[in-house]
Design a protein around this motif. Structure first.
Motif, PDB file in Angstrom:
ATOM      1  N   ASN A   1      23.200  21.858  29.094  1.00  0.00           N
ATOM      2  CA  ASN A   1      21.764  21.580  29.000  1.00  0.00           C
ATOM      3  C   ASN A   1      21.190  22.574  27.994  1.00  0.00           C
ATOM      4  N   LEU A   2      21.040  22.147  26.755  1.00  0.00           N
ATOM      5  CA  LEU A   2      20.586  23.026  25.685  1.00  0.00           C
ATOM      6  C   LEU A   2      19.111  22.811  25.401  1.00  0.00           C
ATOM      7  N   VAL A   3      18.430  23.888  25.015  1.00  0.00           N
ATOM      8  CA  VAL A   3      17.003  23.843  24.692  1.00  0.00           C
ATOM      9  C   VAL A   3      16.862  23.830  23.174  1.00  0.00           C
ATOM     10  N   ASP A   4      16.119  22.838  22.654  1.00  0.00           N
ATOM     11  CA  ASP A   4      15.934  22.710  21.207  1.00  0.00           C
ATOM     12  C   ASP A   4      15.067  23.837  20.663  1.00  0.00           C
ATOM     13  N   ASN A   5      15.383  24.248  19.448  1.00  0.00           N
ATOM     14  CA  ASN A   5      14.616  25.258  18.746  1.00  0.00           C
ATOM     15  C   ASN A   5      13.457  24.577  18.025  1.00  0.00           C
ATOM     16  N   PRO A   6      12.198  24.916  18.335  1.00  0.00           N
ATOM     17  CA  PRO A   6      11.081  24.255  17.657  1.00  0.00           C
ATOM     18  C   PRO A   6      10.989  24.599  16.172  1.00  0.00           C
TER      19      PRO A   6
ATOM     20  N   PHE B   1      19.575  25.412  18.584  1.00  0.00           N
ATOM     21  CA  PHE B   1      19.246  25.642  19.988  1.00  0.00           C
ATOM     22  C   PHE B   1      18.852  27.099  20.202  1.00  0.00           C
ATOM     23  N   ILE B   2      18.063  27.326  21.263  1.00  0.00           N
ATOM     24  CA  ILE B   2      17.639  28.685  21.597  1.00  0.00           C
ATOM     25  C   ILE B   2      17.837  28.934  23.091  1.00  0.00           C
ATOM     26  N   CYS B   3      17.747  30.197  23.458  1.00  0.00           N
ATOM     27  CA  CYS B   3      17.768  30.580  24.875  1.00  0.00           C
ATOM     28  C   CYS B   3      16.380  30.309  25.446  1.00  0.00           C
ATOM     29  N   PRO B   4      16.275  29.607  26.579  1.00  0.00           N
ATOM     30  CA  PRO B   4      14.953  29.295  27.127  1.00  0.00           C
ATOM     31  C   PRO B   4      14.230  30.501  27.716  1.00  0.00           C
TER      32      PRO B   4
ATOM     33  N   ASN C   1      22.983  31.197  17.050  1.00  0.00           N
ATOM     34  CA  ASN C   1      23.573  31.126  15.720  1.00  0.00           C
ATOM     35  C   ASN C   1      24.856  31.927  15.602  1.00  0.00           C
ATOM     36  N   GLY C   2      25.345  32.483  16.693  1.00  0.00           N
ATOM     37  CA  GLY C   2      26.598  33.206  16.664  1.00  0.00           C
ATOM     38  C   GLY C   2      26.440  34.708  16.632  1.00  0.00           C
ATOM     39  N   ARG C   3      25.261  35.201  16.397  1.00  0.00           N
ATOM     40  CA  ARG C   3      25.067  36.650  16.368  1.00  0.00           C
ATOM     41  C   ARG C   3      24.971  37.242  17.766  1.00  0.00           C
ATOM     42  N   HIS C   4      24.494  36.455  18.710  1.00  0.00           N
ATOM     43  CA  HIS C   4      24.313  36.919  20.082  1.00  0.00           C
ATOM     44  C   HIS C   4      25.235  36.127  21.008  1.00  0.00           C
ATOM     45  N   ARG C   5      25.634  36.766  22.097  1.00  0.00           N
ATOM     46  CA  ARG C   5      26.489  36.098  23.062  1.00  0.00           C
ATOM     47  C   ARG C   5      25.672  35.182  23.955  1.00  0.00           C
ATOM     48  N   PHE C   6      26.247  34.014  24.231  1.00  0.00           N
ATOM     49  CA  PHE C   6      25.612  33.050  25.131  1.00  0.00           C
ATOM     50  C   PHE C   6      26.583  32.691  26.234  1.00  0.00           C
ATOM     51  N   CYS C   7      26.040  32.397  27.409  1.00  0.00           N
ATOM     52  CA  CYS C   7      26.838  32.006  28.568  1.00  0.00           C
ATOM     53  C   CYS C   7      26.265  30.714  29.135  1.00  0.00           C
ATOM     54  N   PHE C   8      27.121  29.940  29.794  1.00  0.00           N
ATOM     55  CA  PHE C   8      26.632  28.752  30.480  1.00  0.00           C
ATOM     56  C   PHE C   8      27.097  28.795  31.923  1.00  0.00           C
ATOM     57  N   LEU C   9      26.279  28.234  32.782  1.00  0.00           N
ATOM     58  CA  LEU C   9      26.600  28.184  34.202  1.00  0.00           C
ATOM     59  C   LEU C   9      27.387  26.913  34.468  1.00  0.00           C
ATOM     60  N   ARG C  10      28.537  27.050  35.110  1.00  0.00           N
ATOM     61  CA  ARG C  10      29.433  25.906  35.290  1.00  0.00           C
ATOM     62  C   ARG C  10      28.883  24.876  36.267  1.00  0.00           C
ATOM     63  N   ASN C  11      28.046  25.280  37.220  1.00  0.00           N
ATOM     64  CA  ASN C  11      27.573  24.309  38.207  1.00  0.00           C
ATOM     65  C   ASN C  11      26.450  23.434  37.669  1.00  0.00           C
ATOM     66  N   CYS C  12      25.586  23.951  36.791  1.00  0.00           N
ATOM     67  CA  CYS C  12      24.472  23.139  36.290  1.00  0.00           C
ATOM     68  C   CYS C  12      24.524  22.906  34.789  1.00  0.00           C
TER      69      CYS C  12
ATOM     70  N   CYS D   1      23.389  24.950  32.409  1.00  0.00           N
ATOM     71  CA  CYS D   1      22.310  25.615  31.670  1.00  0.00           C
ATOM     72  C   CYS D   1      22.888  26.749  30.819  1.00  0.00           C
ATOM     73  N   VAL D   2      22.336  26.893  29.622  1.00  0.00           N
ATOM     74  CA  VAL D   2      22.845  27.875  28.668  1.00  0.00           C
ATOM     75  C   VAL D   2      21.798  28.965  28.478  1.00  0.00           C
ATOM     76  N   PHE D   3      22.228  30.228  28.635  1.00  0.00           N
ATOM     77  CA  PHE D   3      21.355  31.387  28.473  1.00  0.00           C
ATOM     78  C   PHE D   3      22.053  32.419  27.615  1.00  0.00           C
ATOM     79  N   SER D   4      21.264  33.292  27.008  1.00  0.00           N
ATOM     80  CA  SER D   4      21.857  34.406  26.280  1.00  0.00           C
ATOM     81  C   SER D   4      22.323  35.446  27.293  1.00  0.00           C
ATOM     82  N   GLU D   5      23.276  36.241  26.876  1.00  0.00           N
ATOM     83  CA  GLU D   5      23.799  37.273  27.763  1.00  0.00           C
ATOM     84  C   GLU D   5      22.704  38.291  28.097  1.00  0.00           C
ATOM     85  N   ARG D   6      21.820  38.533  27.153  1.00  0.00           N
ATOM     86  CA  ARG D   6      20.703  39.451  27.368  1.00  0.00           C
ATOM     87  C   ARG D   6      19.777  38.937  28.469  1.00  0.00           C
ATOM     88  N   ALA D   7      19.527  37.631  28.496  1.00  0.00           N
ATOM     89  CA  ALA D   7      18.666  37.050  29.519  1.00  0.00           C
ATOM     90  C   ALA D   7      19.316  37.125  30.895  1.00  0.00           C
TER      91      ALA D   7
END
Length: 159
Positions: free
Chosen positions: A92-97, A119-122, A129-140, A142-148
Motif C-alpha cells: 500500500n504505497l502513498v503517491d508523492n504529490p 512514492f513517499i512515506c505517509p 528514492n533509495g537514499r533512505h531505508r523503507f520497511c513494509f509490514l507483512r500483515n497489511c 503498509c510502507v513506512f520509512s525506517e525513521r518513521a
C-alpha cells in the motif's frame, strides 16, 4: 615513407596496461531498484508486490513467473526464492504529490528528474528514492520509512 627506422616507438606505445574496470553509478542503480520491476525490468505499476528480501515486482510479472513451469525456462535469479504468491506482499504505497512523471504526455522533450520519487512515506514525508531505508509490514502491506517506524515505536499499523 615509413618503416625506414626513422621512428623509435616509446614504451607506452608498445605496452598496454590493464583496462580500468567501469564503475556502476550508485545513484542510477538506486533509482533503477526503486522504479523498475526486479523480474521483468519494466517500470513499476500498481499493484506492486515485495518479497522478504525487499525487492519490488509488478504483480502480473510474478504471476506469469509462477504459472510458467516449462522445462526449457531457466529460473530467474531475481525471483528464484519465490515459490508461491504467498511469498510476496502487496504494498500500500502513498503517491508523492510533487512527482509529475507519468502525468504529462511523454514526447521525449522534457527533463526527467530521477531524484524525484513516485512514492513517499505517509508519516514523515521522505521520498522513496533509495537514499533512505523503507520497511513494509507483512500483515497489511503498509510502507513506512525506517525513521518513521523508530519514531512511532508501535507494533501495529498506524492506519
Amino acid at each position: 615513407m615509413g618503416c625506414d627506422g626513422g621512428t623509435i616507438p616509446k614504451r607506452h606505445e608498445l605496452v598496454k596496461g590493464p583496462r580500468k574496470v567501469e564503475k556502476v553509478d550508485k545513484n542510477a542503480e538506486l533509482v533503477a531498484r526503486w522504479s523498475y520491476c526486479a523480474l521483468s525490468q519494466e517500470k513499476l505499476r500498481r499493484p506492486i508486490v515485495a518479497c522478504e528480501l525487499g525487492r519490488l515486482y509488478n504483480k502480473d510479472a510474478i504471476i506469469e513467473f509462477l504459472l510458467d513451469k516449462s522445462a526449457d525456462k531457466t529460473p530467474m535469479e531475481a525471483a528464484s526464492h519465490i515459490k508461491s504468491i504467498k511469498n510476496v506482499t502487496e504494498l500500500n504505497l502513498v503517491d508523492n504529490p510533487a512527482w509529475s512523471g507519468d502525468k504529462e504526455s511523454i514526447k521525449g522533450d522534457k527533463y526527467d528528474d530521477i531524484q524525484s520519487a513516485r512514492f513517499i512515506c505517509p508519516v514523515v514525508g521522505l521520498e522513496m528514492n533509495g537514499r533512505h531505508r523503507f520497511c513494509f509490514l507483512r500483515n497489511c502491506g503498509c510502507v513506512f520509512s525506517e525513521r518513521a517506524l523508530k519514531e512511532i515505536k508501535a507494533e501495529v499499523c498506524h492506519k
